[in-house]
Structure formats: C-alpha cells, structure tokens
Enzyme design. Structure first.
Site, PDB file in Angstrom:
ATOM      1  N   PRO A 114      10.119  -2.880   0.032  1.00 52.40           N
ATOM      2  CA  PRO A 114       9.196  -3.859   0.630  1.00 52.40           C
ATOM      3  C   PRO A 114       7.919  -4.001  -0.193  1.00 52.40           C
ATOM      4  O   PRO A 114       6.914  -3.364   0.086  1.00 52.40           O
ATOM      5  CB  PRO A 114       8.890  -3.227   1.994  1.00 52.40           C
ATOM      6  CG  PRO A 114       8.964  -1.751   1.740  1.00 52.40           C
ATOM      7  CD  PRO A 114      10.028  -1.557   0.690  1.00 52.40           C
ATOM      8  N   GLU A 117       4.703  -5.562  -0.978  1.00 51.65           N
ATOM      9  CA  GLU A 117       3.740  -6.416  -0.269  1.00 51.65           C
ATOM     10  C   GLU A 117       3.244  -7.523  -1.192  1.00 51.65           C
ATOM     11  O   GLU A 117       2.899  -7.286  -2.347  1.00 51.65           O
ATOM     12  CB  GLU A 117       2.568  -5.553   0.214  1.00 51.65           C
ATOM     13  CG  GLU A 117       1.753  -6.195   1.324  1.00 51.65           C
ATOM     14  CD  GLU A 117       0.637  -7.075   0.793  1.00 51.65           C
ATOM     15  OE1 GLU A 117       0.263  -8.035   1.481  1.00 51.65           O
ATOM     16  OE2 GLU A 117       0.143  -6.792  -0.316  1.00 51.65           O
ATOM     17  N   CYS A 134       1.759   2.995   0.998  1.00 54.41           N
ATOM     18  CA  CYS A 134       0.994   1.959   0.298  1.00 54.41           C
ATOM     19  C   CYS A 134      -0.246   2.566  -0.360  1.00 54.41           C
ATOM     20  O   CYS A 134      -1.064   3.204   0.307  1.00 54.41           O
ATOM     21  CB  CYS A 134       0.581   0.855   1.266  1.00 54.41           C
ATOM     22  SG  CYS A 134      -0.387  -0.457   0.465  1.00 54.41           S
ATOM     23  N   LYS A 138       8.604   5.567   4.967  1.00 50.39           N
ATOM     24  CA  LYS A 138       8.460   5.528   3.505  1.00 50.39           C
ATOM     25  C   LYS A 138       7.156   6.223   3.148  1.00 50.39           C
ATOM     26  O   LYS A 138       6.107   5.908   3.711  1.00 50.39           O
ATOM     27  CB  LYS A 138       8.460   4.091   2.976  1.00 50.39           C
ATOM     28  CG  LYS A 138       8.469   4.001   1.454  1.00 50.39           C
ATOM     29  CD  LYS A 138       8.642   2.546   0.995  1.00 50.39           C
ATOM     30  CE  LYS A 138       8.903   2.487  -0.514  1.00 50.39           C
ATOM     31  NZ  LYS A 138       7.714   2.804  -1.307  1.00 50.39           N
ATOM     32  N   ASN A 159      12.946   6.776  -4.609  1.00 51.44           N
ATOM     33  CA  ASN A 159      12.355   5.493  -4.989  1.00 51.44           C
ATOM     34  C   ASN A 159      11.412   5.722  -6.164  1.00 51.44           C
ATOM     35  O   ASN A 159      10.705   6.723  -6.210  1.00 51.44           O
ATOM     36  CB  ASN A 159      11.607   4.910  -3.783  1.00 51.44           C
ATOM     37  CG  ASN A 159      10.749   3.704  -4.113  1.00 51.44           C
ATOM     38  OD1 ASN A 159       9.567   3.678  -3.808  1.00 51.44           O
ATOM     39  ND2 ASN A 159      11.326   2.700  -4.739  1.00 51.44           N
ATOM     40  N   ARG A 192      10.656  -2.992  -8.110  1.00 51.62           N
ATOM     41  CA  ARG A 192      10.363  -3.707  -9.352  1.00 51.62           C
ATOM     42  C   ARG A 192      11.603  -3.877 -10.239  1.00 51.62           C
ATOM     43  O   ARG A 192      11.754  -4.899 -10.909  1.00 51.62           O
ATOM     44  CB  ARG A 192       9.259  -2.974 -10.110  1.00 51.62           C
ATOM     45  CG  ARG A 192       7.916  -2.976  -9.384  1.00 51.62           C
ATOM     46  CD  ARG A 192       6.880  -2.118 -10.104  1.00 51.62           C
ATOM     47  NE  ARG A 192       7.291  -0.715 -10.161  1.00 51.62           N
ATOM     48  CZ  ARG A 192       6.795   0.176 -11.004  1.00 51.62           C
ATOM     49  NH1 ARG A 192       5.862  -0.198 -11.888  1.00 51.62           N
ATOM     50  NH2 ARG A 192       7.197   1.438 -10.982  1.00 51.62           N
TER      51      ARG A 192
END
Length: 321
Positions: free
Chosen positions: A7, A9, A98, A139, A199, A224
C-alpha cells in the site's frame, strides 16, 4: 507462496491496483492507509480509498483487497475497524510502518514502534471489535531509531491476535536506503508463531529468491518493484517451476499507464492525473530503458495528450559503434 501488492500512499490507488492485478501474479492488495483521528469517518471515505468495497472488496480480476487503517487512538481504531468490516472489508490491516514525518508527528505509523504495548492495545482492540472470521493484520518496520525493536514489536502483535505481520526490512531512520535487512526479518519470524511476510527491496526474481533464503519467508509484499516492473509477480510465480517468461514489453507498459490515466480522469483534474502518471513513469525508469530515455522530455509536459504521445514515441536509438 503469496505475493501481496504493497500500500504505497499517494500512488497505489484503486486504478493502479486494477492495472497491476490484470497483469497477474498478485494474490492480495492493501489500500492506502485511512487516517483515523478523533471522529468517526463517514462511509464515503472508506469507499474513496477502497472503491472495491462495491465489488465484495475484490478487484475486477478477483484479487481481494484489505482495508488499512492508521492511527493511535485505540477506541477510534476499533470503531473504524468494525465499520470497515460492516462495509465488507475481508481483512483489516494496521499501519505501523509509515515513515513520513507528518504522519509520525501526529503519532501514526512507524513512531508507534517505540511503544510495543501501544501496538498491542490497538491491535487487540480492533481484533475484539471485528468478527472473528475477518483477519486483523499489521504492517511494521524493524524499529524506529534502529532495528532493535523488531522482535518486541512482533511479539506484541502476535499476543494481540494479529493473523499476519508484514515486516519492512528497515527501521524508520533507515528510510528506503539499501540494504534491506532480511536477516533481521528472519529473527522476528523465528521469535513468533504468527505468519511473517517479508517486504523491502524485491526488484527482481533473483531478489525474491535471496529474500526467501535469508528471511525464511515464503510470502512477500512488493511495492516499488511491482511499480517499476509490472510483470514481476508473474515472473516470480513462473520461476517457482523453473520457467523464464519473456519480459513485459514497453508498448505493454505504455498501455497499462494509459489505461491508468484514463481511469483517473474520471475523478481527478488532469494536472493531478499527469502528476500520478509521472510518478509511475519515474519508477518505470528502473525497469525499462525506454522510460529512462523518454523521462527528460516527459517530465516537462503539462498536457495529458502530449504526455501519452511522448510515451508512445519512446524509441531506443542504436548505440554508436
């Protein structure tokens, strides 16, 4: 093994999820985070971030989409988890990863990794508020200032009832700078019984296999890498049986980008559509030499038709002898 679209952002919205899942190889998607503060968000906000809720929370190709929440108010996070479930979310994911300064300043995302007990309270509250048939996942990164909190945070999430934990293999301070510390993901995986998903820095098929070997995780989340090479998931899946598929061509990539732009035109002004397309093109530079060649011209364009024409006209010039 499973491949999950990360995800990202500001980039991985519903139209790009549709584009990438149509290519194939992706088993699940996760929405951009829905920021939870002090008031109950109306359903339209959930539908904005997850329009797939209108389709049983599936993309058009049938890939399930988890709804991700970000915040630190335990009660509000629980209420919003319950609301997402009521609206049809098949999975509630919590963002503890994040690294954005603005998000962290307002006590959201990776800054919460300083407080494993708060991770536990938030996750436990959502778990209790959501029907038992709906998995609650999280996450995270390996820590905030450094990577020393990975195991403590993973164990807190496990104890709170997280069904899966995605771990970005860096701390907040590491940002996105290479390398990814897959060996630290392995340490967390060995310390918890909960399913761990790796990840970070999976750009190629070889990267996937190295990550799998070092982290011990069969399942991976890719962001990415899939933006820069939309067929990466398909290529990884093929490699499971020893196949090597022809790579996606530049015309195929341009077709994806154009369809993405047209989908965005339905609800964004052209200037914002152009911005999103340039974001994607910038990532494509890593996967396609044609994108690198056209970037100096494309980045200057301010009209959508001209940008599309520029992408289509990208032709590699033969190298001088």
């Amino acid at each position: 093994m499973r491949i999950i679209l990360a995800p990202m952002e500001g980039l991985v919205d519903s139209p790009i999820r549709e584009s990438l899942t149509q290519v194939g190889g992706i088993d699940r998607c996760v929405t951009e985070f829905i920021r939870v503060t002090h008031g109950m968000l109306p359903p339209r906000i959930f539908y904005k971030y997850a329009p797939e809720l209108h389709n049983r929370c599936l993309t058009r190709t049938g890939v399930p989409v988890a709804v991700q929440l970000l915040g630190s108010d335990t009660d509000q996070m629980a209420l919003h988890g319950a609301r997402a479930a009521e609206l049809g979310a098949p999975q509630i994911d919590i963002n503890f990863g994040c690294p954005a300064k603005t998000v962290n300043k307002h006590k959201g995302g990776a800054v919460l990794l300083r407080e494993p007990e708060l991770l536990h309270r938030i996750t436990s509250a959502i778990r209790q508020a959501v029907p038992s048939t709906i998995p609650v996942t999280a996450k995270m990164r390996l820590g905030y200032e450094d990577r020393s909190m990975g195991i403590a945070c993973g164990q807190a999430l496990e104890a709170a009832g997280a069904a899966e934990i995605v771990i970005h293999a860096r701390s907040k301070v590491d940002g996105y700078k290479p390398p990814a510390y897959w060996e630290d993901v392995a340490r967390v995986r060995e310390a918890v019984a909960t399913q761990v998903i790796a990840n970070g820095d999976i750009w190629t098929v070889d990267d996937y296999w190295r990550c799998r070997t070092v982290s011990g995780c069969d399942d991976v989340m890719i962001g990415r890498g899939l933006i820069s090479r939309p067929d990466l998931a398909v290529q990884i899946k093929a490699s499971q049986s020893g196949q090597v598929l022809p790579p996606m061509s530049w015309p195929e990539a341009v077709g994806l980008v154009k369809n993405y732009g047209r989908a965005l035109q339905g609800h964004l002004e052209d200037k914002f559509v152009i911005g999103r397309i340039k974001q994607w093109l910038n990532y494509l530079r890593r996967g396609f030499v044609e994108a690198e060649a056209v970037w100096p011209q494309a980045r200057k364009l301010r009209e959508l038709a001209a940008l599309f024409a520029c992408l289509e006209s990208a032709v590699l010039k033969p190298r001088a002898a």
